[in-house]
Design a protein around this motif. Sequence first.
Motif, PDB file in Angstrom:
ATOM      1  N   LEU A   1       0.826  -1.208   0.000  1.00  0.00           N
ATOM      2  CA  LEU A   1       0.000   0.000   0.000  1.00  0.00           C
ATOM      3  C   LEU A   1       0.863   1.261   0.000  1.00  0.00           C
ATOM      4  N   ASN A   2       1.924   1.244   0.776  1.00  0.00           N
ATOM      5  CA  ASN A   2       2.824   2.402   0.813  1.00  0.00           C
ATOM      6  C   ASN A   2       3.508   2.627  -0.524  1.00  0.00           C
ATOM      7  N   ALA A   3       3.622   1.556  -1.318  1.00  0.00           N
ATOM      8  CA  ALA A   3       4.205   1.676  -2.654  1.00  0.00           C
ATOM      9  C   ALA A   3       3.164   2.066  -3.700  1.00  0.00           C
ATOM     10  N   GLY A   4       1.917   2.256  -3.267  1.00  0.00           N
ATOM     11  CA  GLY A   4       0.875   2.693  -4.185  1.00  0.00           C
ATOM     12  C   GLY A   4       0.188   1.576  -4.948  1.00  0.00           C
ATOM     13  N   LYS A   5       0.248   0.340  -4.429  1.00  0.00           N
ATOM     14  CA  LYS A   5      -0.362  -0.796  -5.114  1.00  0.00           C
ATOM     15  C   LYS A   5      -1.689  -1.202  -4.455  1.00  0.00           C
ATOM     16  N   HIS A   6      -2.648  -1.575  -5.271  1.00  0.00           N
ATOM     17  CA  HIS A   6      -3.846  -2.224  -4.770  1.00  0.00           C
ATOM     18  C   HIS A   6      -3.437  -3.596  -4.226  1.00  0.00           C
ATOM     19  N   VAL A   7      -4.251  -4.170  -3.327  1.00  0.00           N
ATOM     20  CA  VAL A   7      -3.851  -5.418  -2.669  1.00  0.00           C
ATOM     21  C   VAL A   7      -5.010  -6.405  -2.547  1.00  0.00           C
ATOM     22  N   LEU A   8      -4.705  -7.660  -2.878  1.00  0.00           N
ATOM     23  CA  LEU A   8      -5.541  -8.809  -2.535  1.00  0.00           C
ATOM     24  C   LEU A   8      -4.697  -9.656  -1.601  1.00  0.00           C
ATOM     25  N   CYS A   9      -5.106  -9.777  -0.340  1.00  0.00           N
ATOM     26  CA  CYS A   9      -4.302 -10.466   0.677  1.00  0.00           C
ATOM     27  C   CYS A   9      -4.986 -11.751   1.120  1.00  0.00           C
ATOM     28  N   GLU A  10      -4.199 -12.812   1.211  1.00  0.00           N
ATOM     29  CA  GLU A  10      -4.746 -14.094   1.652  1.00  0.00           C
ATOM     30  C   GLU A  10      -5.317 -14.002   3.060  1.00  0.00           C
ATOM     31  N   LYS A  11      -6.163 -14.976   3.368  1.00  0.00           N
ATOM     32  CA  LYS A  11      -6.789 -15.062   4.676  1.00  0.00           C
ATOM     33  C   LYS A  11      -5.929 -15.894   5.613  1.00  0.00           C
ATOM     34  N   PRO A  12      -5.997 -15.744   6.938  1.00  0.00           N
ATOM     35  CA  PRO A  12      -6.688 -14.640   7.588  1.00  0.00           C
ATOM     36  C   PRO A  12      -5.989 -13.329   7.263  1.00  0.00           C
ATOM     37  N   PHE A  13      -6.764 -12.270   7.133  1.00  0.00           N
ATOM     38  CA  PHE A  13      -6.261 -10.993   6.663  1.00  0.00           C
ATOM     39  C   PHE A  13      -5.036 -10.550   7.461  1.00  0.00           C
ATOM     40  N   THR A  14      -5.162 -10.559   8.790  1.00  0.00           N
ATOM     41  CA  THR A  14      -4.082 -10.138   9.670  1.00  0.00           C
ATOM     42  C   THR A  14      -4.089 -11.007  10.919  1.00  0.00           C
ATOM     43  N   PHE A  15      -3.183 -10.709  11.837  1.00  0.00           N
ATOM     44  CA  PHE A  15      -3.141 -11.459  13.086  1.00  0.00           C
ATOM     45  C   PHE A  15      -4.220 -10.997  14.052  1.00  0.00           C
ATOM     46  N   ASP A  16      -4.546  -9.703  14.016  1.00  0.00           N
ATOM     47  CA  ASP A  16      -5.576  -9.176  14.916  1.00  0.00           C
ATOM     48  C   ASP A  16      -6.237  -7.945  14.308  1.00  0.00           C
ATOM     49  N   VAL A  17      -7.280  -7.472  14.960  1.00  0.00           N
ATOM     50  CA  VAL A  17      -8.060  -6.343  14.460  1.00  0.00           C
ATOM     51  C   VAL A  17      -7.229  -5.064  14.394  1.00  0.00           C
ATOM     52  N   GLU A  18      -6.346  -4.880  15.349  1.00  0.00           N
ATOM     53  CA  GLU A  18      -5.513  -3.677  15.354  1.00  0.00           C
ATOM     54  C   GLU A  18      -4.737  -3.544  14.053  1.00  0.00           C
ATOM     55  N   GLU A  19      -4.150  -4.644  13.601  1.00  0.00           N
ATOM     56  CA  GLU A  19      -3.412  -4.624  12.341  1.00  0.00           C
ATOM     57  C   GLU A  19      -4.333  -4.326  11.164  1.00  0.00           C
ATOM     58  N   LEU A  20      -5.488  -4.964  11.153  1.00  0.00           N
ATOM     59  CA  LEU A  20      -6.424  -4.755  10.049  1.00  0.00           C
ATOM     60  C   LEU A  20      -6.902  -3.314   9.984  1.00  0.00           C
ATOM     61  N   ASP A  21      -7.179  -2.731  11.129  1.00  0.00           N
ATOM     62  CA  ASP A  21      -7.618  -1.327  11.147  1.00  0.00           C
ATOM     63  C   ASP A  21      -6.556  -0.394  10.574  1.00  0.00           C
ATOM     64  N   GLU A  22      -5.307  -0.672  10.858  1.00  0.00           N
ATOM     65  CA  GLU A  22      -4.221   0.149  10.321  1.00  0.00           C
ATOM     66  C   GLU A  22      -4.144   0.039   8.803  1.00  0.00           C
ATOM     67  N   LEU A  23      -4.289  -1.181   8.297  1.00  0.00           N
ATOM     68  CA  LEU A  23      -4.248  -1.378   6.842  1.00  0.00           C
ATOM     69  C   LEU A  23      -5.439  -0.722   6.157  1.00  0.00           C
ATOM     70  N   THR A  24      -6.608  -0.853   6.763  1.00  0.00           N
ATOM     71  CA  THR A  24      -7.814  -0.247   6.197  1.00  0.00           C
ATOM     72  C   THR A  24      -7.672   1.267   6.121  1.00  0.00           C
ATOM     73  N   ALA A  25      -7.160   1.861   7.186  1.00  0.00           N
ATOM     74  CA  ALA A  25      -6.984   3.320   7.215  1.00  0.00           C
ATOM     75  C   ALA A  25      -5.982   3.764   6.160  1.00  0.00           C
ATOM     76  N   LEU A  26      -4.917   3.009   5.994  1.00  0.00           N
ATOM     77  CA  LEU A  26      -3.900   3.368   5.002  1.00  0.00           C
ATOM     78  C   LEU A  26      -4.448   3.246   3.588  1.00  0.00           C
ATOM     79  N   ALA A  27      -5.185   2.178   3.314  1.00  0.00           N
ATOM     80  CA  ALA A  27      -5.746   1.994   1.972  1.00  0.00           C
ATOM     81  C   ALA A  27      -6.691   3.140   1.622  1.00  0.00           C
ATOM     82  N   LYS A  28      -7.518   3.532   2.572  1.00  0.00           N
ATOM     83  CA  LYS A  28      -8.445   4.637   2.329  1.00  0.00           C
ATOM     84  C   LYS A  28      -7.698   5.947   2.133  1.00  0.00           C
ATOM     85  N   LYS A  29      -6.646   6.180   2.924  1.00  0.00           N
ATOM     86  CA  LYS A  29      -5.850   7.399   2.812  1.00  0.00           C
ATOM     87  C   LYS A  29      -5.198   7.507   1.445  1.00  0.00           C
TER      88      LYS A  29
END
Length: 385
Positions: free
Chosen positions: A101-129
Amino acid sequence: MAPFELRWGIIATGGISTQFTKDLVLDPAGRDANDVKHIVKAVGSRSKESADKFISAVLPSDLQEGAQGGTYEEVFANPEVDVVYIGTPHTYHYENTMDALNAGKHVLCEKPFTFDVEELDELTALAKKKNLFLMEAVWTRFHPIAYAVQDAIFSGKYGKVKRVFADLAFNIEPDKLDAKTNRMIAAELGGGGLLDLGPYPMVWVMMILHQNPGNKERAPPSSVKGHMRIYERTGVDASSTWIVDWKDVGTAVCTTSIETQMNLERCVTVQMEGGELTVDFPTFRPEGYTITPKPANREDADPEGEGNANPDANKTQHHSHPVPESAGRGMNYQADEVARCIRDGKLESERCNLAESRIVQSVFDEVRKQGGYLGGNAKGKAGTR
């Protein structure tokens, strides 16, 4: 009109990336997807040699020249790559997705998405930004049978859903595996049945209960109750059971195990007011389902009664909805969804959106907390924090 072409970078060269890439480059017409086209432009591994070997072994000869092998960082930096597929072990999903995401790429990530919700929230916020598309690779949601099962249940013909039972379990003989390096049992790699197998029972629960017409506001579950049997060698779960309830919609009981073989005939049971629907094995790629209507009254249900039995009252019907051979294993259906979303300027998929991924991740976090999960991830996070 020419099909929309999406250019992919593949991160990691293991089994899941191999299957995804093989399916990705199959002719979309073989699954009636004439509006999109996929091309692999780069493959990343820990070494260029490994990436080049993957390209030679996995891509058809006429597509190999257009693909460049290299490190993860080189894939992220490649200007010819539009979207990155993350196929690394799940404890690295956060780091790899963040870099993409920081490199400007769209992402399809395998499941489970992350280890916990905290990580997922950070990725979601970055993708939207960064105005980038982000989706969890829940491939089963896009198979023909997934739509067919929802249509049958949501038609109303069999009344409201009351209970759902969903399972995915295999005896992997954990005592024979290396406790430090095997991802299925290693604590540092977030091992155990829940994170590795649990996403699949949740696929069906989310489609049947969360997406149910009765859940008009798409409200999250009203309660989650979890239990784990801990694998003492490493502190991860040998088996997990969790009960998830959606108020006024229905209740689901989900199970996983890494030391017990599941039923090889069915993986999901949906009990409705007017009948029962069972989904064929396996949970991740079933090709059919069976519906057994509920008899209207006791006489219909009792062939030994007063001659009033109705032979059609309990008639079982099996419905086949296979992935065609021309679609391989069927991991390309989700790629088609990614292509259409990016083509249309969408930042997430309506069918597999980030809010639903967050619900699933939150359920897993709660089950681990209640179950006493002692594993962590590669960055040292404790599983029960």
